[in-house]
Design a protein around this motif. Sequence first.
Motif, PDB file in Angstrom:
ATOM      1  N   MET A 154      -8.554 -34.175 -30.192  1.00  0.00           N
ATOM      2  CA  MET A 154      -8.204 -35.361 -30.229  1.00  0.00           C
ATOM      3  C   MET A 154      -7.525 -36.320 -32.066  1.00  0.00           C
ATOM      4  N   PRO A 155      -7.118 -37.176 -32.134  1.00  0.00           N
ATOM      5  CA  PRO A 155      -7.448 -37.246 -33.343  1.00  0.00           C
ATOM      6  C   PRO A 155      -8.629 -38.403 -33.255  1.00  0.00           C
ATOM      7  N   LYS A 156      -9.168 -38.499 -35.043  1.00  0.00           N
ATOM      8  CA  LYS A 156      -9.976 -38.694 -34.577  1.00  0.00           C
ATOM      9  C   LYS A 156     -10.789 -40.366 -35.456  1.00  0.00           C
ATOM     10  N   THR A 157      -9.408 -40.050 -36.735  1.00  0.00           N
ATOM     11  CA  THR A 157      -9.663 -40.997 -37.673  1.00  0.00           C
ATOM     12  C   THR A 157      -8.442 -39.987 -39.200  1.00  0.00           C
ATOM     13  N   ILE A 158      -8.264 -41.360 -39.393  1.00  0.00           N
ATOM     14  CA  ILE A 158      -7.434 -41.156 -40.569  1.00  0.00           C
ATOM     15  C   ILE A 158      -7.805 -41.465 -41.984  1.00  0.00           C
ATOM     16  N   VAL A 159      -7.843 -40.694 -42.800  1.00  0.00           N
ATOM     17  CA  VAL A 159      -8.388 -41.219 -44.129  1.00  0.00           C
ATOM     18  C   VAL A 159      -7.406 -41.189 -44.872  1.00  0.00           C
ATOM     19  N   GLU A 160      -7.541 -42.655 -45.804  1.00  0.00           N
ATOM     20  CA  GLU A 160      -6.149 -42.490 -47.130  1.00  0.00           C
ATOM     21  C   GLU A 160      -6.835 -42.739 -47.779  1.00  0.00           C
ATOM     22  N   VAL A 172      -8.265 -47.533 -36.353  1.00  0.00           N
ATOM     23  CA  VAL A 172      -7.659 -46.232 -35.277  1.00  0.00           C
ATOM     24  C   VAL A 172      -7.415 -45.241 -35.616  1.00  0.00           C
ATOM     25  N   PRO A 173      -6.796 -44.324 -34.944  1.00  0.00           N
ATOM     26  CA  PRO A 173      -6.638 -42.507 -35.163  1.00  0.00           C
ATOM     27  C   PRO A 173      -5.733 -42.857 -35.411  1.00  0.00           C
ATOM     28  N   TYR A 174      -4.257 -43.205 -34.634  1.00  0.00           N
ATOM     29  CA  TYR A 174      -3.526 -43.164 -34.562  1.00  0.00           C
ATOM     30  C   TYR A 174      -2.279 -43.318 -35.650  1.00  0.00           C
ATOM     31  N   ALA A 222      -4.032 -50.333 -40.847  1.00  0.00           N
ATOM     32  CA  ALA A 222      -4.955 -51.198 -41.440  1.00  0.00           C
ATOM     33  C   ALA A 222      -6.366 -50.790 -41.117  1.00  0.00           C
ATOM     34  N   TYR A 223      -7.358 -50.732 -42.825  1.00  0.00           N
ATOM     35  CA  TYR A 223      -7.370 -50.327 -42.920  1.00  0.00           C
ATOM     36  C   TYR A 223      -9.114 -50.744 -43.507  1.00  0.00           C
ATOM     37  N   ILE A 224     -10.412 -49.450 -44.101  1.00  0.00           N
ATOM     38  CA  ILE A 224     -12.099 -50.967 -43.799  1.00  0.00           C
ATOM     39  C   ILE A 224     -11.772 -49.322 -44.991  1.00  0.00           C
ATOM     40  N   PRO A 225     -12.930 -49.725 -46.103  1.00  0.00           N
ATOM     41  CA  PRO A 225     -12.885 -49.333 -46.984  1.00  0.00           C
ATOM     42  C   PRO A 225     -14.730 -48.353 -47.078  1.00  0.00           C
TER      43      PRO A 225
END
Length: 226
Positions: free
Chosen positions: A136-142, A168-170, A178-181
Amino acid sequence: MRTVFRKEIKYVISRVEFLRLTKHLDVLMQRDTNGVNGTYIVRSQYYDSLGDRDLYDNLDGVMEKRKIRVRIYSPDDQYAKLEYKCKSNTDGKKYSLTITREEALLMEKRQYGFLLDYEEPLAKTLYVKLMQGGYMPKTIVEYKRTAYMHTVSDVRVTFDTDIRAGVVPYGIFAENLAYIPLIEGDRGVLEVKYNDFVPSTLKQIIQEINSLPEASSKYSKARSYI
């Protein structure tokens, strides 16, 4: 399906040091034709099993590591890359399958049946792995990437900055997440990717980097924060 066989070396360096390197890279290599002056946004949605097997293989330093991710370059993209990355020490293979925007959204819902409609063996392999492991999706990285290319040994040098993980991973195609560095300060990740060898002129430049190579996994960092 596209398969890429690569070796890679990673360094965490400052933006100032990268700017110093660009003076040499701009002479020896060509900037990527994508983005603006070789710089573009990369967004990856990582998948893992119910027990986070891929994460713990990486954290435990297991020689053989696996990652499954969906990658896009803009929220407006109508296609995405479904990638299966297999790594043994510094040697790696990356298998890639182009899927539609709609299929990427099905991935988010853990609806993987569309993969059975593809003729490529990779699609069937991923379907079995995703289903059996309860992926399943666990995280999104940009992050923002500046990339250079060299025809000899298909060398690529990339520098990733503003690396951040989604809360959130979706929402792979969401306009605003919403991101955190993940890396504080002015530092980024420099990667040198190549097939057989690094040209001697480029090797001399890399040897001047004021830090040691390290295993810097964006996925692992993101999971440690989220």
